[in-house]
Scaffold this active site. Structure first.
Site, short mmCIF file in Angstrom:
data_model
loop_
_atom_site.label_atom_id
_atom_site.label_comp_id
_atom_site.label_asym_id
_atom_site.label_seq_id
_atom_site.Cartn_x
_atom_site.Cartn_y
_atom_site.Cartn_z
N LYS A 199 0.85 -1.20 0.00
CA LYS A 199 0.00 0.00 0.00
C LYS A 199 0.88 1.25 0.00
O LYS A 199 1.73 1.42 0.86
CB LYS A 199 -0.91 0.03 1.23
CG LYS A 199 -1.85 1.24 1.22
CD LYS A 199 -2.88 1.17 2.31
CE LYS A 199 -2.44 1.79 3.61
NZ LYS A 199 -2.44 3.26 3.62
N ASP A 207 -3.45 4.33 -2.10
CA ASP A 207 -4.45 4.78 -1.12
C ASP A 207 -4.50 6.31 -1.11
O ASP A 207 -3.95 6.95 -0.22
CB ASP A 207 -4.01 4.22 0.25
CG ASP A 207 -4.95 4.58 1.38
OD1 ASP A 207 -6.09 4.98 1.11
OD2 ASP A 207 -4.52 4.46 2.55
N ASP A 266 -13.98 14.44 -4.80
CA ASP A 266 -14.08 15.70 -5.52
C ASP A 266 -15.33 15.63 -6.41
O ASP A 266 -16.09 14.66 -6.31
CB ASP A 266 -12.80 15.93 -6.35
CG ASP A 266 -12.50 17.41 -6.58
OD1 ASP A 266 -13.45 18.18 -6.84
OD2 ASP A 266 -11.33 17.80 -6.51
N ARG A 272 2.62 -0.91 10.90
CA ARG A 272 3.68 -0.94 11.90
C ARG A 272 4.03 -2.31 12.46
O ARG A 272 5.18 -2.55 12.83
CB ARG A 272 3.33 0.04 13.03
CG ARG A 272 3.56 1.47 12.59
CD ARG A 272 2.84 2.47 13.47
NE ARG A 272 1.40 2.46 13.23
CZ ARG A 272 0.55 3.28 13.83
NH1 ARG A 272 0.99 4.15 14.71
NH2 ARG A 272 -0.74 3.24 13.55
O1 C5P Z 1 0.61 1.00 11.11
P1 C5P Z 1 -0.81 0.55 10.92
O2 C5P Z 1 -0.95 -0.96 10.80
O3 C5P Z 1 -1.75 1.15 11.95
O4 C5P Z 1 -1.21 1.15 9.49
C1 C5P Z 1 -2.53 1.11 8.98
C2 C5P Z 1 -2.58 1.74 7.62
O5 C5P Z 1 -3.92 1.75 7.17
C3 C5P Z 1 -2.10 3.18 7.58
O6 C5P Z 1 -1.47 3.38 6.31
C4 C5P Z 1 -3.38 4.00 7.67
O7 C5P Z 1 -3.27 5.24 7.01
C5 C5P Z 1 -4.35 3.09 6.91
N1 C5P Z 1 -5.77 3.30 7.23
C6 C5P Z 1 -6.27 3.15 8.51
N2 C5P Z 1 -7.62 3.37 8.73
C7 C5P Z 1 -8.42 3.72 7.74
C8 C5P Z 1 -7.92 3.87 6.44
C9 C5P Z 1 -6.57 3.65 6.22
O8 C5P Z 1 -5.54 2.81 9.43
N3 C5P Z 1 -9.72 3.89 7.96
#
Ligand code: C5P
Length: 232
Positions: free
Chosen positions: A32, A59, A64, A211
């Site tokens: 992603k 993502d 818009d 993470r």
């Molecule tokens: O590090 P972590 O596992 O929390 O990352 C989750 C990813 O999913 C991040 O890139 C975050 O921006 C994305 N995301 C999210 N919740 C949403 C949409 C996208 O955590 N509703």
């Protein structure tokens, strides 16, 4: 149903991203790319990661007027991403335009999913700031239905909402779910987290893991654990 683990490459620049991907050798991943990396490196980062054989979820959460979204999606379609997204809050006409813009002359197109409500939005914010006076899970489900009607393939949601979305929109409507942590890892800013195994039980089609993989001492090992737990 295609179940898979998507790695959120939330890095600030090209060098860190490529160093991270190099750890995986020849393995082909589903990656992603979010706003930070895309806005700092531009379309070149998409082409470079794609040329290594990885699949890409871009993502950018478009929101818009329909005409603008249609044209922007036409560009993303030419970049050959595998998955992209819009905000369902842009409405049905905008989502229909997005699908139209994404569809190539031969009828093929990347997968497109919709963000229902951001996981950072809670019911209080929805009521007091967005002036939506309905329960959060109802709004998520109704936005999901509207997205399905507009020809969208699925939604981004919490694993905890995956079952409801499938009941409302059908088993083939995709649920792409962030908020996933390997057992023992810190939740960070995510409010409601589940493990890959629980996400699988709840019916997620794709988990998005950042993470727990990018911050692990051994990222390929953490990725393998996610795959084993999620896909068996
Ligand atoms: O590090 P972590 O596992 O929390 O990352 C989750 C990813 O999913 C991040 O890139 C975050 O921006 C994305 N995301 C999210 N919740 C949403 C949409 C996208 O955590 N509703």
């Amino acid at each position: 149903m295609s179940r898979d683990v998507i790695i959120a490459c939330d890095f600030a620049g090209r060098e860190e991203t490529m160093e991270f991907l190099d750890l995986f050798g020849d393995r082909k991943l589903f990656v992603k790319i979010g706003m930070e990396l895309y806005y700092s490196c531009g379309p070149e980062i998409v082409r470079e990661i794609k040329s290594r054989g990885h699949r890409i979820f871009l993502d950018l959460k478009l929101h818009d007027i329909p005409n603008t979204v249609e044209k922007a999606m036409r560009v993303l379609s030419r970049m050959d991403v595998d998955m992209c997204n819009v905000h369902a809050g842009g409405g049905r006409t905008m989502m229909e335009a997005a699908v139209r813009g994404l569809t190539r002359e031969d009828g093929t197109r990347p997968v497109i999913i919709a963000v229902t409500q951001l996981t950072s939005t809670d019911e209080k914010t929805m009521r007091e700031e967005l002036l939506i006076d309905r329960p959060l899970d109802e709004v998520v489900t109704e936005y999901g239905r509207m997205a399905a009607d507009a020809g969208i393939d699925g939604v981004v949601c919490s694993p905890l909402e995956a079952g409801k979305i499938h009941s409302a929109c059908g088993e083939n409507f995709l649920t792409v779910t962030p908020g996933v942590r390997l057992a023992g890892d810190a939740a960070g800013d995510q409010k409601r987290v589940t493990t890959p195994a629980v996400a699988a039980e709840l019916g997620s089609d794709y988990i998005v893991v950042g993470r727990s993989i990018t911050g692990a001492a051994n990222p390929p090992e953490a990725y393998d654990r996610c795959c084993r737990e999620f896909m068996g």
